[in-house]
Design an enzyme around this catalytic site. Structure first.
Site, PDB file in Angstrom:
ATOM      1  N   GLY A  10      46.738  46.045  39.652  1.00  0.00           N
ATOM      2  CA  GLY A  10      45.419  46.422  39.144  1.00  0.00           C
ATOM      3  C   GLY A  10      45.325  46.565  37.637  1.00  0.00           C
ATOM      4  N   SER A  11      46.209  45.908  36.895  1.00  0.00           N
ATOM      5  CA  SER A  11      46.110  46.029  35.429  1.00  0.00           C
ATOM      6  C   SER A  11      44.844  45.337  34.904  1.00  0.00           C
ATOM      7  CB  SER A  11      47.361  45.479  34.743  1.00  0.00           C
ATOM      8  OG  SER A  11      47.463  44.093  34.916  1.00  0.00           O
ATOM      9  N   ASN A  12      44.409  44.264  35.574  1.00  0.00           N
ATOM     10  CA  ASN A  12      43.149  43.627  35.156  1.00  0.00           C
ATOM     11  C   ASN A  12      41.944  44.487  35.522  1.00  0.00           C
ATOM     12  OD1 ASN A  12      43.500  40.839  33.882  1.00  0.00           O
ATOM     13  ND2 ASN A  12      44.969  40.802  35.567  1.00  0.00           N
ATOM     14  N   MET A  82      44.844  38.375  46.375  1.00  0.00           N
ATOM     15  CA  MET A  82      45.768  37.341  46.844  1.00  0.00           C
ATOM     16  C   MET A  82      45.368  36.652  48.149  1.00  0.00           C
ATOM     17  SD  MET A  82      47.773  37.333  44.324  1.00  0.00           S
ATOM     18  CE  MET A  82      49.252  36.420  44.767  1.00  0.00           C
ATOM     19  N   LEU A  84      42.491  34.009  50.151  1.00  0.00           N
ATOM     20  CA  LEU A  84      41.357  33.100  49.984  1.00  0.00           C
ATOM     21  C   LEU A  84      40.136  33.736  50.632  1.00  0.00           C
ATOM     22  CD1 LEU A  84      43.017  29.674  50.861  1.00  0.00           C
ATOM     23  CD2 LEU A  84      42.408  30.551  48.591  1.00  0.00           C
ATOM     24  N   ASN A  99      37.524  34.459  39.196  1.00  0.00           N
ATOM     25  CA  ASN A  99      38.933  34.832  39.359  1.00  0.00           C
ATOM     26  C   ASN A  99      39.653  34.641  38.028  1.00  0.00           C
ATOM     27  OD1 ASN A  99      41.444  35.398  40.743  1.00  0.00           O
ATOM     28  ND2 ASN A  99      41.861  33.192  40.742  1.00  0.00           N
ATOM     29  N   HIS A 101      43.374  33.669  36.517  1.00  0.00           N
ATOM     30  CA  HIS A 101      44.594  33.009  36.992  1.00  0.00           C
ATOM     31  C   HIS A 101      45.528  32.733  35.816  1.00  0.00           C
ATOM     32  CE1 HIS A 101      47.046  30.585  39.661  1.00  0.00           C
ATOM     33  NE2 HIS A 101      47.178  29.738  38.658  1.00  0.00           N
TER      34      HIS A 101
HETATM   35  C1  GRF Z   1      47.409  38.502  37.238  1.00  0.00           C
HETATM   36  O1  GRF Z   1      48.407  37.823  36.545  1.00  0.00           O
HETATM   37  C2  GRF Z   1      46.337  37.539  37.700  1.00  0.00           C
HETATM   38  O2  GRF Z   1      46.151  36.471  36.828  1.00  0.00           O
HETATM   39  C3  GRF Z   1      46.903  37.030  38.992  1.00  0.00           C
HETATM   40  O3  GRF Z   1      47.536  38.154  39.582  1.00  0.00           O
HETATM   41  C4  GRF Z   1      47.932  39.068  38.560  1.00  0.00           C
HETATM   42  C5  GRF Z   1      47.319  40.390  38.910  1.00  0.00           C
HETATM   43  O4  GRF Z   1      47.765  41.454  38.117  1.00  0.00           O
HETATM   44  N1  GRF Z   1      45.864  36.423  39.794  1.00  0.00           N
HETATM   45  P1  GRF Z   1      47.031  42.866  38.204  1.00  0.00           P
HETATM   46  O5  GRF Z   1      47.006  43.305  39.665  1.00  0.00           O
HETATM   47  O6  GRF Z   1      45.662  42.731  37.617  1.00  0.00           O
HETATM   48  O7  GRF Z   1      47.910  43.792  37.391  1.00  0.00           O
END
Ligand code: GRF
Length: 177
Positions: A10-12, A82, A84, A99, A101
């Protein structure tokens, strides 16, 4: 309002929260993950939708959409999600699912994009924000930023830094439309 789908760290999601974006709900396909804790810490409604509790993926996705829509969600962000998505979900948010990526799509789709780029010996990889369709990282590209593979020791960190800057920027623009 934004709905964020997560599966793990969940860092994003944290980058979106820290950017002050209007997040109405966070959903995960896995219970007990750090991303759900981050949502709860920020006071955002958060829930796990485990696939094995449903008859199939379409039934799970229908319930997921049914949970997001009454919360005012009109933009869905996959931040490390993760699974679809199937038409019962996709059809409810036309052109409003994106998304992040960790590669320059269409190069290196799938769950191991950074390792795949290293194994292929490319000099440059990067980050892509794209619209989501039924395929694996196949939707139309919205924005890309290249990242040099060298120095390798910091590649993962540099890719994540770009993600955490780029995703809130693109999501903020989408919120305005
Ligand atoms: C990120 O690298 C994103 O691009 C990929 O999965 C990772 C998720 O990281 N799809 P986080 O859970 O947001 O830390």
């Amino acid at each position: 309002m934004i709905g964020v789908l997560v599966s793990g760290e969940g860092s994003n999601l944290q980058a979106l929260i820290d950017a002050g974006l209007p997040i109405a709900a966070v959903a995960s396909n896995r219970p007990g993950v750090r991303a759900l804790e981050r949502a709860e810490a920020a006071g955002i409604p958060a829930r796990a939708f485990e696939l094995d509790r449903y008859s199939d993926r379409a039934a799970r996705d229908r319930e997921l959409a049914d949970w997001l829509l009454p919360r005012g969600v009109d933009l869905v962000v996959l931040a490390g999600y993760m699974h679809l998505l199937t038409p019962p979900f996709l059809d409810r948010f036309p052109d409003r699912i994106v998304n992040v990526h960790p590669s320059m799509l269409p190069a290196f789709p799938g769950a191991h994009a950074i390792a795949d780029a290293l194994a292929a010996g490319v000099e440059t990889t990067g980050v892509t924000i794209h619209f989501v369709d039924e395929g694996l990282d196949t939707g139309a590209v919205l924005r890309q930023v290249p990242v040099s593979v060298e120095p390798r020791a910091t590649l993962v960190e540099r890719i994540h830094d770009v993600e955490h800057r780029l995703l809130p920027e693109v999501v903020r623009e989408l919120c305005a439309h």
